[in-house]
Design a protein around this motif. Structure first.
Motif, PDB file in Angstrom:
ATOM      1  N   ALA A 147     -24.671  18.535  13.011  1.00 22.11           N
ATOM      2  CA  ALA A 147     -25.197  18.042  14.284  1.00 22.11           C
ATOM      3  C   ALA A 147     -26.381  17.106  14.064  1.00 22.11           C
ATOM      4  O   ALA A 147     -26.511  16.066  14.724  1.00 22.11           O
ATOM      5  CB  ALA A 147     -25.604  19.225  15.165  1.00 22.11           C
ATOM      6  N   VAL A 148     -27.244  17.467  13.108  1.00 20.14           N
ATOM      7  CA  VAL A 148     -28.408  16.629  12.803  1.00 20.14           C
ATOM      8  C   VAL A 148     -27.963  15.281  12.235  1.00 20.14           C
ATOM      9  O   VAL A 148     -28.520  14.228  12.573  1.00 20.14           O
ATOM     10  CB  VAL A 148     -29.334  17.367  11.811  1.00 20.14           C
ATOM     11  CG1 VAL A 148     -30.412  16.437  11.285  1.00 20.14           C
ATOM     12  CG2 VAL A 148     -29.975  18.578  12.485  1.00 20.14           C
ATOM     13  N   LEU A 149     -26.949  15.301  11.378  1.00 20.87           N
ATOM     14  CA  LEU A 149     -26.435  14.053  10.809  1.00 20.87           C
ATOM     15  C   LEU A 149     -25.823  13.156  11.880  1.00 20.87           C
ATOM     16  O   LEU A 149     -26.003  11.932  11.856  1.00 20.87           O
ATOM     17  CB  LEU A 149     -25.389  14.371   9.734  1.00 20.87           C
ATOM     18  CG  LEU A 149     -25.943  14.786   8.372  1.00 20.87           C
ATOM     19  CD1 LEU A 149     -24.857  15.444   7.531  1.00 20.87           C
ATOM     20  CD2 LEU A 149     -26.517  13.579   7.639  1.00 20.87           C
ATOM     21  N   ILE A 150     -25.107  13.752  12.820  1.00 20.20           N
ATOM     22  CA  ILE A 150     -24.526  12.963  13.911  1.00 20.20           C
ATOM     23  C   ILE A 150     -25.631  12.298  14.726  1.00 20.20           C
ATOM     24  O   ILE A 150     -25.533  11.118  15.104  1.00 20.20           O
ATOM     25  CB  ILE A 150     -23.652  13.857  14.817  1.00 20.20           C
ATOM     26  CG1 ILE A 150     -22.413  14.344  14.053  1.00 20.20           C
ATOM     27  CG2 ILE A 150     -23.235  13.107  16.080  1.00 20.20           C
ATOM     28  CD1 ILE A 150     -21.490  13.252  13.590  1.00 20.20           C
ATOM     29  N   LYS A 151     -26.701  13.035  14.997  1.00 25.11           N
ATOM     30  CA  LYS A 151     -27.840  12.462  15.722  1.00 25.11           C
ATOM     31  C   LYS A 151     -28.435  11.289  14.952  1.00 25.11           C
ATOM     32  O   LYS A 151     -28.802  10.257  15.535  1.00 25.11           O
ATOM     33  CB  LYS A 151     -28.907  13.534  15.937  1.00 25.11           C
ATOM     34  CG  LYS A 151     -28.540  14.615  16.935  1.00 25.11           C
ATOM     35  CD  LYS A 151     -28.573  14.096  18.358  1.00 25.11           C
ATOM     36  CE  LYS A 151     -28.371  15.231  19.352  1.00 25.11           C
ATOM     37  NZ  LYS A 151     -28.320  14.721  20.757  1.00 25.11           N
ATOM     38  N   ILE A 156     -28.573   4.576  14.207  1.00 26.13           N
ATOM     39  CA  ILE A 156     -28.132   3.275  13.700  1.00 26.13           C
ATOM     40  C   ILE A 156     -27.090   2.671  14.635  1.00 26.13           C
ATOM     41  O   ILE A 156     -27.062   1.463  14.859  1.00 26.13           O
ATOM     42  CB  ILE A 156     -27.535   3.414  12.286  1.00 26.13           C
ATOM     43  CG1 ILE A 156     -28.530   4.081  11.342  1.00 26.13           C
ATOM     44  CG2 ILE A 156     -27.130   2.055  11.728  1.00 26.13           C
ATOM     45  CD1 ILE A 156     -27.982   4.332   9.955  1.00 26.13           C
ATOM     46  N   HIS A 157     -26.234   3.535  15.168  1.00 28.23           N
ATOM     47  CA  HIS A 157     -25.144   3.078  16.040  1.00 28.23           C
ATOM     48  C   HIS A 157     -25.303   3.744  17.410  1.00 28.23           C
ATOM     49  O   HIS A 157     -24.629   4.748  17.703  1.00 28.23           O
ATOM     50  CB  HIS A 157     -23.788   3.429  15.425  1.00 28.23           C
ATOM     51  CG  HIS A 157     -23.623   2.955  14.015  1.00 28.23           C
ATOM     52  ND1 HIS A 157     -23.392   1.635  13.694  1.00 28.23           N
ATOM     53  CD2 HIS A 157     -23.669   3.626  12.833  1.00 28.23           C
ATOM     54  CE1 HIS A 157     -23.286   1.507  12.381  1.00 28.23           C
ATOM     55  NE2 HIS A 157     -23.458   2.697  11.838  1.00 28.23           N
ATOM     56  N   PRO A 158     -26.184   3.229  18.244  1.00 31.05           N
ATOM     57  CA  PRO A 158     -26.479   3.881  19.530  1.00 31.05           C
ATOM     58  C   PRO A 158     -25.301   3.923  20.497  1.00 31.05           C
ATOM     59  O   PRO A 158     -25.343   4.679  21.475  1.00 31.05           O
ATOM     60  CB  PRO A 158     -27.628   3.031  20.097  1.00 31.05           C
ATOM     61  CG  PRO A 158     -27.533   1.727  19.384  1.00 31.05           C
ATOM     62  CD  PRO A 158     -26.995   2.026  18.031  1.00 31.05           C
ATOM     63  N   LEU A 159     -24.262   3.126  20.239  1.00 30.66           N
ATOM     64  CA  LEU A 159     -23.104   3.135  21.134  1.00 30.66           C
ATOM     65  C   LEU A 159     -22.156   4.295  20.850  1.00 30.66           C
ATOM     66  O   LEU A 159     -21.208   4.515  21.606  1.00 30.66           O
ATOM     67  CB  LEU A 159     -22.335   1.810  21.018  1.00 30.66           C
ATOM     68  CG  LEU A 159     -23.096   0.551  21.467  1.00 30.66           C
ATOM     69  CD1 LEU A 159     -22.228  -0.683  21.275  1.00 30.66           C
ATOM     70  CD2 LEU A 159     -23.537   0.673  22.923  1.00 30.66           C
ATOM     71  N   MET A 174     -14.141   8.820  18.455  1.00 34.76           N
ATOM     72  CA  MET A 174     -13.137   7.815  18.095  1.00 34.76           C
ATOM     73  C   MET A 174     -13.128   6.671  19.101  1.00 34.76           C
ATOM     74  O   MET A 174     -13.029   5.496  18.728  1.00 34.76           O
ATOM     75  CB  MET A 174     -11.757   8.476  18.034  1.00 34.76           C
ATOM     76  CG  MET A 174     -10.671   7.579  17.485  1.00 34.76           C
ATOM     77  SD  MET A 174     -10.922   7.252  15.731  1.00 34.76           S
ATOM     78  CE  MET A 174      -9.407   6.370  15.359  1.00 34.76           C
ATOM     79  N   ASP A 175     -13.229   6.987  20.377  1.00 35.50           N
ATOM     80  CA  ASP A 175     -13.221   5.952  21.415  1.00 35.50           C
ATOM     81  C   ASP A 175     -14.418   5.016  21.300  1.00 35.50           C
ATOM     82  O   ASP A 175     -14.351   3.857  21.726  1.00 35.50           O
ATOM     83  CB  ASP A 175     -13.209   6.591  22.811  1.00 35.50           C
ATOM     84  CG  ASP A 175     -11.881   7.266  23.120  1.00 35.50           C
ATOM     85  OD1 ASP A 175     -10.886   6.958  22.429  1.00 35.50           O
ATOM     86  OD2 ASP A 175     -11.842   8.111  24.036  1.00 35.50           O
ATOM     87  N   SER A 176     -15.518   5.511  20.733  1.00 34.10           N
ATOM     88  CA  SER A 176     -16.723   4.688  20.624  1.00 34.10           C
ATOM     89  C   SER A 176     -16.783   3.892  19.320  1.00 34.10           C
ATOM     90  O   SER A 176     -17.731   3.140  19.100  1.00 34.10           O
ATOM     91  CB  SER A 176     -17.972   5.569  20.747  1.00 34.10           C
ATOM     92  OG  SER A 176     -18.047   6.497  19.674  1.00 34.10           O
ATOM     93  N   CYS A 177     -15.781   4.061  18.448  1.00 35.36           N
ATOM     94  CA  CYS A 177     -15.747   3.305  17.191  1.00 35.36           C
ATOM     95  C   CYS A 177     -15.201   1.901  17.440  1.00 35.36           C
ATOM     96  O   CYS A 177     -14.335   1.702  18.302  1.00 35.36           O
ATOM     97  CB  CYS A 177     -14.862   4.012  16.165  1.00 35.36           C
ATOM     98  SG  CYS A 177     -15.534   5.572  15.547  1.00 35.36           S
TER      99      CYS A 177
END
Length: 248
Positions: A147-151, A156-159, A174-177
């Motif tokens: 969870a910390v890594l995802i945050k 870097i990729h706020p979208l 996946m939809d946000s990639c």
């Protein structure tokens, strides 16, 4: 000069190659079975020796792997954070590499914890309760690290969308990639499919040898066949669905 690389082989050539592979596989299986049978008793004794030794210190193995792999994940997480704070594109690229290492170590840690926990679940294990408690604690720590890594990635990729714990996390992520990221995921997934397509028959053969020579029973064979069927079925039905509905 004609290019014969793309020339289709005749059915006779295809059948000959299949027969050759079957004969080679049978020969390898026979030789392997003969060698294992010849050292069956010694092999069984060695396996029992190491397994009993593992049971005696099972919680130590769990803790040791968790500490080592957890340290790798945490160190590279910190390195990624330091690179992000530099604020340059070059450092962000380094941060992505550090995060990939951290995620890989974290995922491997989870797999090993499940393996060691499964081996430790034995009534002969004097530390079985401690192993259960450590397993719950360590898996919780691994999930928190994810969870910390995802945050951190979202810095870097706020979208990017989704958080660990969301029921639809994978879909939202996946939809946000973007297209490049999706292509990486597609190629990596297909590589995984191809590797597992080769590994599952080998695992089935190993399970069969285990039944014949070590009395492991039918359950490993059934389990691997179920995984094999799910693996193939998901790919085939997914392909048919995408061909019918199209790729979004």
């Amino acid at each position: 000069m004609k290019d014969n690389k793309n020339k289709s082989k005749s059915m006779g050539q295809i059948l000959a190659k299949i027969v050759l592979w079957l004969v080679a596989g049978g020969a390898v299986g026979f030789i392997t079975s003969f060698l294992i049978m010849s050292v069956k008793k010694d092999t069984t004794d060695v396996m029992h020796f190491f397994y009993n030794g593992y049971l005696q210190y099972s919680f130590g193995y769990q803790a040791g792997f968790f500490v080592v792999l957890g340290a790798v994940a945490f160190i590279y997480y910190r390195k990624a954070g330091a690179a992000i704070r530099q604020g340059t594109y070059e450092e962000e690229d380094k941060a992505n590499d550090y995060q990939n290492v951290s995620i890989s170590a974290n995922e491997i840690n989870m797999v090993i914890q499940f393996l060691l926990f499964g081996l430790a679940m034995d009534m002969k294990n004097p530390n079985m309760l401690a192993c259960v408690i450590l397993f719950v604690i360590f898996c919780t720590g691994i999930i928190i690290m994810e969870a910390v890594l995802i945050k951190q990635i979202k810095k870097i990729h706020p979208l990017k969308n989704g958080d660990v714990g969301d029921t639809n996390f994978n879909k939202r992520w996946m939809d946000s990639c973007d297209e490049a990221e999706r292509m990486i995921i597609y190629k990596a997934s297909y590589s995984t499919f191809q590797v597992m397509k080769s590994m599952l028959p080998i695992m089935e053969a190993v399970a069969l040898l285990g039944k014949l020579m070590f009395g492991t029973g039918n359950f490993p064979i059934i389990l691997i066949c179920i995984l094999w069927g799910v693996h193939t079925g998901v790919y085939c039905f997914g392909s048919m669905k995408l061909e019918k509905e199209g790729i979004e």
